[in-house]
Design a protein around this motif. Structure first.
Motif: not given
Length: 286
Positions: A136, A138, A141, A147-149
Motif C-alpha cells: 500500500r 497512498d 491523503p 484512498g487512491q494508491l
C-alpha cells in the motif's frame, strides 16, 4: 461561429521500470495504481534508495521493449550487453524495504541476473525490485480522501498532457523537444494550450478520471532522451519557468487519479464533466 475540435486520446504510455524508457500502447487496462504494469519495477542503489535520471542520466540509455508477459531491457549504447527479459511481475521469494521519496515500502527482488545486468549497464551496484499488489502506497491523503494508491510513480497514478500545451512550449524554444521529456501516460489532442489546467472530472471513453493538481517539473526534463546529455541552458525548464511558475514550482501537465478497473484506447473521446472551482492561473510571465 467556430466549432471546438473534439478532445481525443492520441497516445498511451507505460513505463514498466521507473525512470527508464516507455512503451507506447494502443490500449491499456486501468488498475488500482494506474495503467497496468506502469512503474511497478524500480531500480535502487546499495542503500535501497530509488534511482532516477535526475542523479543517473545514463538510465536514458536503457530502453524498454514489449515482450510476451514482460519486457526487454536493452542498452542502446552497449551492443555487447544482450537484452534482458523481465516479467511483468516478480515472485515474492526475496523481499526488502526500499525508499522512494518520503515513503518506505516493501518490495520483491528480481532475479540475481537482473541486478548483475543493471549494475554493469549503469556502472554501479544496484538492484531491481517490484511492487506487489499487497503493498500500500497512498496518493497524497490531503488531496485524495478516496484512498487512491500509486505505484513507484513520483506521486500520482497518471500524468496527463495536452498536445497543444507542448506545441505552445515548443513555439517558445530555439530547439523543440519531444513529449518524452515529460513522461506522460495520457496525451490528448484538441482544445487550447493548457486546457487541462482547469479540468477536474473527465472521462476517457467510458472510464472516469479526476485531475487533482498541476505537476511540478524538475531537471529530468532537461535531459535529452536520446543522448543522456543535459541541456547547457537548462531548457526547456528555463523557458517553462518564465511563464509556468507557481508557488516556486514549474508546472506542466496534470496529476490524475482514476478508477480501479476499465480499459482505455487511443482514439477514445475525452469528455470533461466538471472544472476546478479555482484554477491556478497566476503563472509568471502570463
Amino acid at each position: 461561429m467556430s466549432i471546438a475540435s473534439p478532445l481525443v486520446l492520441t497516445d498511451l504510455y507505460i513505463y514498466p521500470v521507473k525512470s527508464l524508457g516507455g512503451i507506447r500502447l494502443t490500449e491499456a487496462a486501468v488498475g488500482a495504481r494506474g495503467l497496468c504494469h506502469d512503474r511497478r519495477w524500480l531500480i535502487v542503489n546499495e542503500r535501497n534508495q530509488f534511482m532516477t535520471q535526475r542523479q543517473t542520466a545514463a538510465m536514458v540509455h536503457l530502453k524498454v521493449e514489449p515482450a510476451y508477459n514482460g519486457f526487454l531491457l536493452r542498452h542502446q549504447a552497449r551492443p555487447d550487453l544482450l537484452p534482458l527479459f523481465v516479467p511483468f511481475a516478480a515472485t515474492p521469494d526475496k523481499t526488502l524495504f526500499v525508499t522512494i521519496w518520503d515513503d518506505m515500502v516493501f518490495a520483491s527482488r528480481a532475479r540475481p541476473e537482473c541486478d548483475e545486468w543493471l549494475s554493469e549497464a549503469l556502472g554501479q551496484p544496484c538492484k531491481l525490485v517490484y511492487m506487489s499488489d499487497m503493498v500500500r502506497r497512498d496518493v497524497e491523503p490531503e488531496l485524495n480522501p478516496e484512498g487512491q494508491l500509486v505505484s513507484f510513480a513520483d506521486q500520482y497514478p497518471y500524468l496527463l498532457i495536452g498536445q497543444k500545451s507542448l506545441t505552445d512550449l515548443n513555439a517558445r524554444l530555439a530547439e523543440p523537444v519531444g513529449m518524452d521529456r515529460f513522461r506522460p501516460n495520457l496525451v490528448f489532442a484538441g482544445g487550447e494550450a493548457f486546457a487541462e489546467d482547469s479540468w477536474q472530472e473527465f472521462y476517457i471513453g467510458d472510464v472516469a478520471f479526476r485531475a487533482v493538481r498541476a505537476c511540478g517539473r524538475c531537471v529530468l526534463t532537461t535531459i535529452d532522451q536520446r543522448t543522456a546529455t543535459k541541456h547547457p541552458a537548462a531548457e526547456p525548464l528555463r523557458t517553462l519557468a518564465s511563464y509556468r511558475t507557481q508557488r516556486g514550482k514549474v508546472m506542466f501537465g496534470q496529476n490524475v487519479t482514476g478508477p480501479t478497473s476499465g480499459t482505455i484506447r487511443v482514439g477514445d473521446t475525452l469528455t470533461v464533466t466538471s472544472y476546478k472551482s479555482a484554477v491556478a492561473s497566476e503563472y509568471a510571465g502570463v
